[in-house]
Design an enzyme around this catalytic site. Structure first.
Site, PDB file in Angstrom:
ATOM      1  N   CYS A 116       0.881  -1.167   0.000  1.00 23.21           N
ATOM      2  CA  CYS A 116       0.000   0.000   0.000  1.00 23.21           C
ATOM      3  C   CYS A 116       0.913   1.209   0.000  1.00 23.21           C
ATOM      4  CB  CYS A 116      -0.900   0.008   1.235  1.00 23.21           C
ATOM      5  SG  CYS A 116      -1.864   1.528   1.365  1.00 23.21           S
ATOM      6  N   CYS A 119      -0.544   4.410   2.190  1.00 21.67           N
ATOM      7  CA  CYS A 119      -0.591   4.371   3.659  1.00 21.67           C
ATOM      8  C   CYS A 119      -0.148   2.980   4.106  1.00 21.67           C
ATOM      9  CB  CYS A 119      -1.973   4.747   4.190  1.00 21.67           C
ATOM     10  SG  CYS A 119      -3.374   4.026   3.326  1.00 21.67           S
ATOM     11  N   SER A 120      -1.036   2.195   4.693  1.00 22.28           N
ATOM     12  CA  SER A 120      -0.618   0.860   5.116  1.00 22.28           C
ATOM     13  C   SER A 120      -1.803  -0.100   5.105  1.00 22.28           C
ATOM     14  CB  SER A 120       0.010   0.907   6.506  1.00 22.28           C
ATOM     15  OG  SER A 120      -0.911   1.484   7.417  1.00 22.28           O
ATOM     16  N   CYS A 121      -2.667   0.019   4.095  1.00 26.44           N
ATOM     17  CA  CYS A 121      -3.842  -0.858   3.980  1.00 26.44           C
ATOM     18  C   CYS A 121      -3.400  -2.318   4.010  1.00 26.44           C
ATOM     19  CB  CYS A 121      -4.585  -0.586   2.676  1.00 26.44           C
ATOM     20  SG  CYS A 121      -5.238   1.090   2.573  1.00 26.44           S
TER      21      CYS A 121
END
Lengths: 219, 95
Positions: A116, A119-121
């Site tokens: 991702c 962000c950090s999905c």
């Protein structure tokens, strides 16, 4: 004691570490303020918040491993998973919540890896909390630019004839990689196979364990 | 491969909660699958009523995204891009 002469060491021989006291950041203050006001107004309770934290902490890659192992052993389920991974996972009893999930399948010719960049999905409902490196700028920026180098650093060396497909979870979907079932596992049950499915193999930065890596109980 | 639906990603750089990565702006890929409609996150993030839009999974070759610097030109990047960022286009010639 090897370190007796160093007075900056603790009696146990380890360096003293400074306390990590620092003022709350803006967002930490915001989180506390909003949490307290929601409790004060009776919208939620501290017990409910703790229960939700416990539920998040209880999720682990074992959930995803069970899904992958079922896909390896049940072709109908595998087809359902490839069509709608969220619904298929929910049908196994996993709490998917609002997560919308896509399963991507590795083959002899295709290797998938998830990132991702924005962000950090991460598919937390199936894999638990993401590892710290997944959220690092290095992983997020390099995986779309030089995935083969990144994979090699994880110990996954791919031959030229294998196509790498990077999946950037930019918006609403979350992803899980269905790795290739290791050879030498004919006749294994889904429970036995699940022990071979690592977290990283479902992100795409690893491969499942080899059957020799785990001791098999007699069937 | 002639039935591929090629799309070009918009090149604008608006402020706000945008889910289209900058490294894909202006690039051409083809639709891998269509999802949604889902509420537009660019509006959802600000608490306004969000229009429901189609979300496309667009597949780009590394050659298209990184040009001569591509690590392995035929490898691909798939990304989810909201429909209002995409316009239909012809296949890229370079690759």
């Amino acid at each position: 004691m090897p370190h007796d002469h160093h007075d900056h060491l603790s009696p146990s021989g380890h360096p003293f570490r400074p306390d990590d006291d620092h003022p709350l950041t803006y967002w930490q203050q915001m989180e506390i303020a909003i949490r307290e006001i929601l409790i004060e107004k009776g919208v939620t309770t501290a017990a409910e918040i703790n229960a939700q934290i416990d539920a998040m902490d209880a999720r682990s890659p074992a959930n995803g491993a069970a899904v992958v192992a079922r896909a390896w052993t049940d072709p109908t389920f595998r087809d359902d998973l490839m069509r709608d991974a969220g619904a298929a996972s929910a049908s196994m009893g996993f709490d998917i919540g609002p997560m919308k999930l896509i399963a991507v399948k590795n083959t002899a010719d295709v290797h998938n890896v998830i990132v991702c960049t924005l962000c950090s999905c991460y598919p937390r409902n199936l894999l638990g909390l993401p590892p710290d490196w997944y959220k690092s700028r290095a992983y997020r920026s390099r995986t779309v630019k030089e995935p083969r180098k990144v994979l090699a650093e994880f110990g996954v060396d791919l031959p030229d004839h294998v196509t790498v497909r990077v999946h950037d979870s930019t918006a609403d979907m979350r992803y899980i990689v269905v790795p290739v079932r290791p050879g030498g596992t004919d006749g294994w049950s889904a429970d036995q196979l699940a022990a071979l499915v690592t977290r990283d193999s479902m992100i795409g930065t690893g491969l499942p364990k080899a059957p020799e890596a785990i001791a098999q109980t007699p069937r | 491969m002639s039935d591929r639906r090629y799309m070009r990603v918009g090149t604008h750089m608006p402020p706000g909660h945008v889910r289209t990565p900058a490294y894909l702006r202006g690039k051409v890929g083809w639709v891998e699958r269509t999802l949604g409609p889902f509420p537009n996150p660019e509006e959802l993030a600000y608490g306004v009523t969000a229009a429901k839009l189609r979300l496309m999974r667009v597949r780009f070759t590394m050659a298209e995204v990184w040009g001569p610097d591509a690590e392995h030109p035929e490898d691909t990047i798939d990304a989810e891009i909201y429909a209002h960022w995409l316009e239909p286009t012809d296949a890229p010639h370079a690759t």
